[in-house]
Design an enzyme around this catalytic site. Structure first.
Site, PDB file in Angstrom:
ATOM      1  N   ASP A 162       8.748 -58.426 -22.453  1.00 35.28           N
ATOM      2  CA  ASP A 162       8.769 -58.285 -23.903  1.00 35.28           C
ATOM      3  C   ASP A 162       8.136 -59.531 -24.521  1.00 35.28           C
ATOM      4  O   ASP A 162       8.808 -60.468 -24.926  1.00 35.28           O
ATOM      5  CB  ASP A 162      10.209 -58.106 -24.398  1.00 35.28           C
ATOM      6  CG  ASP A 162      10.257 -57.611 -25.830  1.00 35.28           C
ATOM      7  OD1 ASP A 162       9.197 -57.466 -26.460  1.00 35.28           O
ATOM      8  OD2 ASP A 162      11.372 -57.371 -26.333  1.00 35.28           O
ATOM      9  N   ALA A 163       6.805 -59.527 -24.550  1.00 34.34           N
ATOM     10  CA  ALA A 163       6.041 -60.678 -25.033  1.00 34.34           C
ATOM     11  C   ALA A 163       5.382 -60.427 -26.375  1.00 34.34           C
ATOM     12  O   ALA A 163       4.983 -61.363 -27.058  1.00 34.34           O
ATOM     13  CB  ALA A 163       4.984 -61.065 -24.006  1.00 34.34           C
ATOM     14  N   LYS A 164       5.212 -59.146 -26.736  1.00 30.67           N
ATOM     15  CA  LYS A 164       4.612 -58.746 -28.021  1.00 30.67           C
ATOM     16  C   LYS A 164       3.291 -59.468 -28.278  1.00 30.67           C
ATOM     17  O   LYS A 164       3.021 -59.944 -29.375  1.00 30.67           O
ATOM     18  CB  LYS A 164       5.589 -58.975 -29.177  1.00 30.67           C
ATOM     19  CG  LYS A 164       6.883 -58.176 -29.050  1.00 30.67           C
ATOM     20  CD  LYS A 164       7.800 -58.391 -30.239  1.00 30.67           C
ATOM     21  CE  LYS A 164       9.056 -57.560 -30.131  1.00 30.67           C
ATOM     22  NZ  LYS A 164       9.977 -58.030 -29.054  1.00 30.67           N
ATOM     23  N   ARG A 165       2.441 -59.491 -27.280  1.00 35.06           N
ATOM     24  CA  ARG A 165       1.149 -60.148 -27.423  1.00 35.06           C
ATOM     25  C   ARG A 165       0.200 -59.274 -28.245  1.00 35.06           C
ATOM     26  O   ARG A 165       0.255 -58.056 -28.203  1.00 35.06           O
ATOM     27  CB  ARG A 165       0.536 -60.419 -26.046  1.00 35.06           C
ATOM     28  CG  ARG A 165       1.327 -61.419 -25.200  1.00 35.06           C
ATOM     29  CD  ARG A 165       1.410 -62.779 -25.882  1.00 35.06           C
ATOM     30  NE  ARG A 165       1.894 -63.799 -24.974  1.00 35.06           N
ATOM     31  CZ  ARG A 165       3.066 -64.417 -25.076  1.00 35.06           C
ATOM     32  NH1 ARG A 165       3.889 -64.091 -26.056  1.00 35.06           N
ATOM     33  NH2 ARG A 165       3.417 -65.349 -24.222  1.00 35.06           N
TER      34      ARG A 165
END
Length: 281
Positions: free
Chosen positions: A98-101
């Site tokens: 869950d990095a939301k890049r």
């Protein structure tokens, strides 16, 4: 290009058939570290991750580390995350970083190589990405994921209050959130191999204006259940035809029963029995 691993959609379908639809987060938030009697440091993050994975890594189809809580400890925190991502696979679960890049051009390509390329120390089974520089700006991630048998979860309609005015804004083609879902659905349609597409969306279980998911032909990651107020009925209402491939994400409700591994495990067993949709018609 032939993927170097089986397609993510097919792997997820098998995982939920075996283990149900519950996805549990590993979120070593400072307050949780302290509640567990651990230091707010790399050693505490490592022990938190170890106990969490021991509790539920063999029970759920997917485990979702929240990258921010590792990143804040710098290179040593990333080392813990690298080890955790590898260990998730060893327990038979899929890893969702869950990095939301989200970025453009060569920068997005760099993120794609970091998280989705074979051989990368941060390689995960699926990555969360943000489309709010334009869905097309994520093309490098779509291409890399498809070529390596990995997946993406694209933010569409999130449950945080700040999201509503943007994601719910409407134009001739519908809301912004709906346009994101439709773009992801088109990319899944191009795969066209009869299996679920590798590209999914994130839709919160507490939203009252969810986008339609009936044409997605891919997975859904749905946070907001439990302490945030989302219910089983909400999940069914929002997911609709996408229900069998919906990962219901629960984190704090499980993690707050730690640090006792058996207590966390019992909580996950109870929740997993509630959130099992792979056999739904």
């Amino acid at each position: 290009m032939t993927p170097t691993a089986p397609p993510f959609g097919a792997r997820l379908r098998r995982a939920v058939a075996e283990r149900g639809n519950l996805c549990v987060g590993i979120d070593p938030h400072p307050a949780l570290l302290e509640a567990w009697g651990l230091g707010v440091d790399v050693a505490g993050v490592a022990e938190f991750s170890r106990r969490s994975l021991e509790a539920f890594g063999d029970l759920v189809p997917a485990v979702k580390p929240q990258v921010a809580f590792f990143e804040e400890h710098g290179s040593a925190g990333f080392r813990v995350l690298e080890e955790l991502l590898a260990a998730i696979g060893e327990r038979g679960a899929l890893s969702v970083a869950d990095a939301k890049r989200g970025d453009i051009g060569s920068t997005m390509a760099g993120y794609a190589r970091a998280w989705l390329r074979d051989g990368s120390p941060l390689a995960c089974d699926a990555l969360t990405v943000s489309p709010y520089l334009g869905v097309g700006a994520l093309d490098a991630a779509f291409e890399t994921a498809a070529s390596t048998g990995r997946g993406l979860f694209v933010l569409a309609r999130t449950s945080n209050p700040e999201a509503g005015p943007l994601q719910g804004s409407a134009g001739p083609a519908g809301t912004v959130a709906q346009s994101v879902v439709d773009e992801v659905a088109r990319r899944n349609a191009r795969v066209g191999d009869g299996a679920p597409g590798p590209f999914g969306v994130v839709v919160g279980a507490t939203v009252t204006d969810p986008p339609r998911l009936d044409e997605l032909s891919g997975p859904v990651l749905m946070p907001g259940v439990g302490e945030q107020g989302g219910t089983l009925a909400d999940v069914r209402r929002i997911a609709g035809p996408a229900l069998p491939l919906t990962l219901v994400n629960v984190s704090r409700h499980v993690l707050r029963t730690g640090p006792d591994v058996d207590a966390m495990r019992a909580t996950v067993v109870e929740l997993a029995a509630q959130y099992r949709f792979s056999d739904d018609s």
